[in-house]
Design a protein around this motif. Sequence first.
Motif: not given
Length: 164
Positions: A10-25, A29-41
Amino acid sequence: MEPNAAFHYTGDIVGSALRRARKILADHTVDVDVPGDLPMVRVDPVLFEQVLFNLLDNAAKYAPEGSTIRVRAESNGERVLIKIADEGPGIPQGDLERVFDTFYRVRKGDHVRAGTGLGLSICRGFVEAMGGTIAAENRTDHSGAVFTISLPLLPNAPNLKDMK
Ligand SMILES: Nc1ncnc2c1ncn2[C@@H]1O[C@H](COP(=O)(O)OP(=O)(O)OP(=O)(O)O)[C@@H](O)[C@H]1O
Ligand SMILES: [Mg+2]
């Protein structure tokens, strides 16, 4: 549509969306909380990134500059929930379901925020094609909308914890 689904963090997918949206964001302030130990989706990464991008685009467009956009992910054991919450005006109660309709926009005459009203119907189509659901609510702690994507956890989902 046959999504090109595979297991992803989940963190990888969220991270790449955030990078792609960097300019519009940039003005929020973007506050991200995506635990690294979530099961894969199990998602199609291209479609899923587009879903998150559309939600981030809306949050940036409808919530005032300088406000905070929260991106949270959690697992309840059966599903992974990804929530995007903003501090904008929220969505009128009667429109919470309709915003997912094709071409539906709450503020018809608002030319400043020109859009087609397609973003959320694309989100719902993609999320459902991947076996998940997406819903809109209003925040209870603050003005603003919250969009929740819920993805089923598959019994054979790899889990980082199990690999250690
Ligand atoms: N975070 C939000 N806060 C308040 N209203 C929202 C939010 N997200 C969506 N909406 C409302 O739902 C409508 C539909 O959203 P959707 O993303 O489908 O279309 P759009 O943003 O108008 O255009 P497009 O995404 O196609 O450029 C928006 O026009 C807006 O009225
Ligand atoms: Mg939109």
